[in-house]
Design a protein around this motif. Structure first.
Motif, PDB file in Angstrom:
ATOM      1  N   HIS A 114       0.837  -1.194   0.000  1.00  0.00           N
ATOM      2  CA  HIS A 114       0.000   0.000   0.000  1.00  0.00           C
ATOM      3  C   HIS A 114       0.875   1.248   0.000  1.00  0.00           C
ATOM      4  O   HIS A 114       1.887   1.311   0.691  1.00  0.00           O
ATOM      5  CB  HIS A 114      -0.906   0.010   1.229  1.00  0.00           C
ATOM      6  CG  HIS A 114      -1.668   1.285   1.389  1.00  0.00           C
ATOM      7  ND1 HIS A 114      -2.678   1.658   0.521  1.00  0.00           N
ATOM      8  CD2 HIS A 114      -1.547   2.301   2.301  1.00  0.00           C
ATOM      9  CE1 HIS A 114      -3.161   2.822   0.908  1.00  0.00           C
ATOM     10  NE2 HIS A 114      -2.499   3.237   1.987  1.00  0.00           N
ATOM     11  N   SER A 115       0.491   2.237  -0.794  1.00  0.00           N
ATOM     12  CA  SER A 115       1.224   3.494  -0.845  1.00  0.00           C
ATOM     13  C   SER A 115       0.416   4.609  -0.195  1.00  0.00           C
ATOM     14  O   SER A 115      -0.796   4.729  -0.417  1.00  0.00           O
ATOM     15  CB  SER A 115       1.537   3.870  -2.293  1.00  0.00           C
ATOM     16  OG  SER A 115       2.135   5.155  -2.358  1.00  0.00           O
ATOM     17  N   LEU A 116       1.101   5.415   0.595  1.00  0.00           N
ATOM     18  CA  LEU A 116       0.473   6.588   1.199  1.00  0.00           C
ATOM     19  C   LEU A 116       0.447   7.760   0.225  1.00  0.00           C
ATOM     20  O   LEU A 116      -0.260   8.751   0.463  1.00  0.00           O
ATOM     21  CB  LEU A 116       1.234   7.005   2.462  1.00  0.00           C
ATOM     22  CG  LEU A 116       1.264   6.010   3.616  1.00  0.00           C
ATOM     23  CD1 LEU A 116       2.133   6.550   4.750  1.00  0.00           C
ATOM     24  CD2 LEU A 116      -0.152   5.729   4.124  1.00  0.00           C
ATOM     25  N   LEU A 117       1.220   7.658  -0.861  1.00  0.00           N
ATOM     26  CA  LEU A 117       1.411   8.798  -1.762  1.00  0.00           C
ATOM     27  C   LEU A 117       0.870   8.585  -3.165  1.00  0.00           C
ATOM     28  O   LEU A 117       0.431   9.537  -3.810  1.00  0.00           O
ATOM     29  CB  LEU A 117       2.910   9.135  -1.858  1.00  0.00           C
ATOM     30  CG  LEU A 117       3.634   9.367  -0.525  1.00  0.00           C
ATOM     31  CD1 LEU A 117       5.098   9.700  -0.790  1.00  0.00           C
ATOM     32  CD2 LEU A 117       2.971  10.478   0.263  1.00  0.00           C
ATOM     33  N   LEU A 118       0.923   7.359  -3.676  1.00  0.00           N
ATOM     34  CA  LEU A 118       0.561   7.104  -5.057  1.00  0.00           C
ATOM     35  C   LEU A 118      -0.866   6.591  -5.193  1.00  0.00           C
ATOM     36  O   LEU A 118      -1.250   5.609  -4.570  1.00  0.00           O
ATOM     37  CB  LEU A 118       1.520   6.083  -5.667  1.00  0.00           C
ATOM     38  CG  LEU A 118       2.970   6.548  -5.869  1.00  0.00           C
ATOM     39  CD1 LEU A 118       3.840   5.369  -6.283  1.00  0.00           C
ATOM     40  CD2 LEU A 118       3.045   7.666  -6.893  1.00  0.00           C
ATOM     41  N   GLU A 119      -1.636   7.266  -6.019  1.00  0.00           N
ATOM     42  CA  GLU A 119      -2.975   6.825  -6.373  1.00  0.00           C
ATOM     43  C   GLU A 119      -2.984   6.450  -7.850  1.00  0.00           C
ATOM     44  O   GLU A 119      -1.999   6.653  -8.560  1.00  0.00           O
ATOM     45  CB  GLU A 119      -3.990   7.935  -6.073  1.00  0.00           C
ATOM     46  CG  GLU A 119      -4.017   8.328  -4.592  1.00  0.00           C
ATOM     47  CD  GLU A 119      -4.992   9.454  -4.316  1.00  0.00           C
ATOM     48  OE1 GLU A 119      -5.751   9.825  -5.250  1.00  0.00           O
ATOM     49  OE2 GLU A 119      -4.995   9.975  -3.195  1.00  0.00           O
ATOM     50  N   ASP A 120      -4.092   5.904  -8.316  1.00  0.00           N
ATOM     51  CA  ASP A 120      -4.149   5.416  -9.686  1.00  0.00           C
ATOM     52  C   ASP A 120      -3.836   6.499 -10.714  1.00  0.00           C
ATOM     53  O   ASP A 120      -3.170   6.237 -11.724  1.00  0.00           O
ATOM     54  CB  ASP A 120      -5.525   4.822  -9.990  1.00  0.00           C
ATOM     55  CG  ASP A 120      -5.697   3.438  -9.381  1.00  0.00           C
ATOM     56  OD1 ASP A 120      -4.695   2.878  -8.895  1.00  0.00           O
ATOM     57  OD2 ASP A 120      -6.834   2.921  -9.389  1.00  0.00           O
ATOM     58  N   HIS A 121      -4.299   7.721 -10.477  1.00  0.00           N
ATOM     59  CA  HIS A 121      -4.051   8.769 -11.465  1.00  0.00           C
ATOM     60  C   HIS A 121      -2.577   9.143 -11.520  1.00  0.00           C
ATOM     61  O   HIS A 121      -2.065   9.528 -12.571  1.00  0.00           O
ATOM     62  CB  HIS A 121      -4.921   9.999 -11.196  1.00  0.00           C
ATOM     63  CG  HIS A 121      -4.519  10.811 -10.004  1.00  0.00           C
ATOM     64  ND1 HIS A 121      -4.879  10.470  -8.712  1.00  0.00           N
ATOM     65  CD2 HIS A 121      -3.773  11.947  -9.898  1.00  0.00           C
ATOM     66  CE1 HIS A 121      -4.401  11.369  -7.864  1.00  0.00           C
ATOM     67  NE2 HIS A 121      -3.714  12.268  -8.558  1.00  0.00           N
TER      68      HIS A 121
END
Length: 278
Positions: A114-121
């Motif tokens: 899980h990333s706290l910074l990276l989302e799908d966009h």
């Protein structure tokens, strides 16, 4: 007058073409593309992408070579190259696809953590600029300030055994997300390292990718006191201190970038480094 290139130089030629002709060779170009051909060494994963109108002239040179080694080369279409790869099943044929890909051919990176910074966009925009060799493999979290604390030494230590590209992602106190893709893992080094695959990026708020300008080769350098990406002209494209707390981003000749954050000097809120291993 012809110019001969060794097999080892072809990859560097391709990187050069990509960086100096982004409208022709990168995925972001929305204009209709001309047919693409590969000058490919037979039985080897070495190639250079050329336009259709250049292919016929080069094919004549390969058909009537002055140097006998030219017989080891052939011209094929990018599409045919991909078809051959899909049909081959022998060990000798399990080569990487050429780094040139048509728009839409790349897949969204899959994060194994899980990333706290990276989302799908974020991933969608970054994927179009990453080398083909990083695609279709999961990305692993190798360092996180939330997990490992804020220490450049720890970051180096976590990458000591790596031999793969890394993605550095930062969120500062102004909630801006930016960072760098490095062709090499971060390490302490007396000299600069990395290749032209390295680039800076920023979501500030619109996405911007700053590729290698070709002006110098100050890609990455690091010591126990700081990590620097891009340089020349008195400033670093991205600089982080030993505590991964204070950072700075200035325009630099390596990438001809703008400051990645809204402020040239910034405070790090969260920081992650991801790596792809195939």
């Amino acid at each position: 007058m012809g110019v001969a290139y060794s097999v080892g130089e072809v990859d560097h030629l391709y990187t050069f073409f990509v960086q100096w002709s982004p409208k022709n060779y990168t995925k972001g170009n929305k204009k209709p593309r001309k047919s693409r051909y590969l000058i490919r060494e037979k039985h080897q994963n070495r190639y250079v992408v050329v336009e259709k109108n250049k292919a016929s002239a080069i094919n004549k040179l390969l058909s009537n070579p002055v140097d006998p080694t030219a017989k080891n080369w052939e011209i094929i279409t990018v599409k045919d190259s991909k078809r051959r790869l899909s049909l081959c099943s022998s060990e000798d044929s399990e080569a990487e696809e050429p780094e040139y890909q048509e728009e839409g051919d790349y897949a969204l990176p899959v994060l194994s953590n899980h990333s706290l910074l990276l989302e799908d966009h974020h991933l969608e925009r970054l994927a179009s600029h990453m080398p083909a060799r990083t695609q279709e493999y999961p990305w692993h979290l190798v360092y996180s300030s939330a997990v490992h604390g804020s220490s450049l030494k720890t970051l180096y230590r976590n990458m000591a055994s790596l031999d793969s590209p890394v993605l550095l992602v930062i969120k500062d106190m102004h909630k801006k997300v930016f960072g760098a893709f490095s062709s090499d893992p971060f390490k302490v080094s007396k000299y600069c390292y990395g290749t032209g695959e390295t680039f800076l990026f920023s979501f500030n708020p619109d996405f911007q990718a700053y590729k290698w300008s070709g002006e110098n080769s100050y890609f990455v350098s690091g010591n126990v006191e700081s990590l620097q990406i891009g340089g020349g002209g008195g400033g670093f494209g991205l600089w982080l201190d030993a505590d991964l707390y204070r950072g700075a981003s200035f325009s630099c000749p390596t990438f001809r970038n703008e400051s990645l954050s809204t402020h040239e000097d910034f405070i790090v809120q969260d920081l992650e480094v991801w790596t792809v291993q195939n």
